[in-house]
Design an enzyme around this catalytic site. Structure first.
Site, PDB file in Angstrom:
ATOM      1  N   HIS A  95       0.840  -1.207   0.000  1.00  0.00           N
ATOM      2  CA  HIS A  95       0.000   0.000   0.000  1.00  0.00           C
ATOM      3  C   HIS A  95       0.876   1.258   0.000  1.00  0.00           C
ATOM      4  CE1 HIS A  95      -3.548   2.397   1.806  1.00  0.00           C
ATOM      5  NE2 HIS A  95      -2.513   3.217   1.907  1.00  0.00           N
ATOM      6  N   GLU A  96       1.820   1.310   0.935  1.00  0.00           N
ATOM      7  CA  GLU A  96       2.642   2.517   1.070  1.00  0.00           C
ATOM      8  C   GLU A  96       3.543   2.710  -0.153  1.00  0.00           C
ATOM      9  OE1 GLU A  96       0.638   3.380   4.448  1.00  0.00           O
ATOM     10  OE2 GLU A  96       1.886   4.623   3.196  1.00  0.00           O
ATOM     11  N   HIS A 106       2.047   4.556  -3.016  1.00  0.00           N
ATOM     12  CA  HIS A 106       1.839   6.008  -2.876  1.00  0.00           C
ATOM     13  C   HIS A 106       2.954   6.847  -3.496  1.00  0.00           C
ATOM     14  CE1 HIS A 106      -1.805   6.414  -0.693  1.00  0.00           C
ATOM     15  NE2 HIS A 106      -1.396   5.872   0.425  1.00  0.00           N
ATOM     16  N   ASP A 145      -5.546   7.763  -1.699  1.00  0.00           N
ATOM     17  CA  ASP A 145      -6.410   7.024  -0.775  1.00  0.00           C
ATOM     18  C   ASP A 145      -7.844   7.464  -1.006  1.00  0.00           C
ATOM     19  OD1 ASP A 145      -4.549   5.465   0.741  1.00  0.00           O
ATOM     20  OD2 ASP A 145      -3.892   7.308   1.722  1.00  0.00           O
ATOM     21  N   TYR A 154     -10.874   3.261   2.167  1.00  0.00           N
ATOM     22  CA  TYR A 154     -10.135   2.405   3.094  1.00  0.00           C
ATOM     23  C   TYR A 154     -10.960   1.179   3.445  1.00  0.00           C
ATOM     24  CZ  TYR A 154      -6.912   6.289   4.157  1.00  0.00           C
ATOM     25  OH  TYR A 154      -5.977   7.289   4.100  1.00  0.00           O
TER      26      TYR A 154
END
Ligand SMILES: [Zn+2]
Length: 347
Positions: free
Chosen positions: A293-294, A297, A306, A309
């Protein structure tokens, strides 16, 4: 405002809301007011953000889409001389909102907060800036006016942002893992988590390269579409490449309840927080998946945002707005974690 004009604004907000047809307009109006309209290089850029409930019912807003608990997302669109200005603040992976994450606004009520913008956006270049509150994820809200300020900055007018690297983390060249503020036990856990993330990225990349977009793809990224699938394939290729070949730094200083956060323009430093340490190694909302996920980014990787969520919201987004799903970090995470297991490459 004239009644018809007011209706037109509400209608426009609904149309621009994307999935707005599912939710009625809520009558939230956001104003951004600068403390000064002309600033010099040694002055902070202070604005007051006021969020007003113009409807006749109570309204509930996720705290992180407001500045009332500090700015934890790109809440503003900032331009300098007409060009977009980079966001430098944090982006967070969170669990879906609970009632404790909502701010209540009574009918007719307003709430304000002062925000210092120059630590959050690149505002050190001289120029005419506009600041507009982003309402695209504050559903039913409008921000009719942009604030304008002139900044006599440290750097000359017209300098392209890209000619100046903001903050880069000093890290050894090539692949490798560096730790900041991490205990021995934490370092051990992170090393395993990076391995898990790397496997997820490889597996997701291989699935997309095979090009048979079965349920695993459609569950998280929506109906099959060549252009969208090519974008997702590019993202996973970049995520896989980053885990395999880039120097990754993990910082353990965060004590927030979140999973993790990054500064999108500071690859490849990932800040892990409390929820990370109690997450499983693999599977849904795992440590490995959080790192995927990170990684998604970072602007130089996939530049994901995002938009939603949690599995329920990400799954719904695939159906309602696949263009946002392919730009949503959690959608990449869930595709990578592949839990429940849907790897079959059948048609
Ligand atoms: Zn995120």
């Amino acid at each position: 405002m004239h009644r018809n004009a007011y209706r037109a604004v509400i209608l426009l907000a609904t149309l621009l809301g994307g999935i707005g047809h599912a939710a009625p307009p809520r009558g939230i109006v956001v104003e951004v007011t600068p403390a000064r309209q002309s600033l010099t290089r040694n002055q902070d850029i202070i604005v007051t953000v006021t969020i007003r409930n113009t409807s006749r019912t109570w309204q509930y807003l996720p705290k992180w889409q407001t500045p009332f608990a500090g700015v934890q997302a790109p809440l503003f669109d900032v331009t300098r001389d007409g060009l977009p200005v980079s966001y430098l603040g944090i982006m967070v992976k969170r669990a879906p909102p609970t009632s404790a994450d909502l701010i209540a606004l009574a009918p007719g009520a307003a709430r304000s907060s002062r925000v210092e913008l120059s630590a959050l956006y690149r505002m050190d270049i001289t120029g005419a800036y506009t600041i507009r509150y982003r309402t695209d994820r504050l559903q039913g809200a409008t921000a009719p006016l942009a604030a304008s300020v002139w900044i006599d900055g440290r750097l000359p007018r017209g300098l392209p942002e890209s000619s100046y690297e903001p903050v880069t983390t000093a890290a050894p060249a090539g692949a490798g893992l560096t730790f900041n503020h991490c205990s021995n036990a934490q370092q051990d856990s992170i090393a395993a988590s990076v391995q898990a993330a790397q496997s997820m990225a490889q597996d997701g990349d291989a699935y997309l390269r095979a090009g048979v977009l079965a349920e695993r793809y459609t569950s998280w990224f929506g109906p099959r579409d060549e252009a969208r699938a090519a974008t997702v394939a590019r993202h996973f290729d970049a995520i896989r490449d980053a885990f395999a070949t880039r120097p990754i730094t993990v910082d353990c200083a965060c004590t927030q309840p979140w999973y993790a956060y990054v500064y999108p323009n500071q690859p490849y430093t990932i800040h892990v927080c409390k929820a990370f340490w109690t997450a499983p190694l693999t599977g849904t909302d795992s440590r490995g998946g959080t790192l995927v996920h990170e990684m998604s980014h970072f602007t130089v990787v996939a530049g994901a945002d995002d938009w939603a969520y949690g599995q329920a919201a990400a799954g719904a987004l695939a159906g309602s707005n696949p263009d946002r799903a392919i730009d949503n970090a959690d959608s990449h995470e869930y595709f990578g974690e592949n839990t429940p297991y849907r790897n079959a490459r059948r048609r």
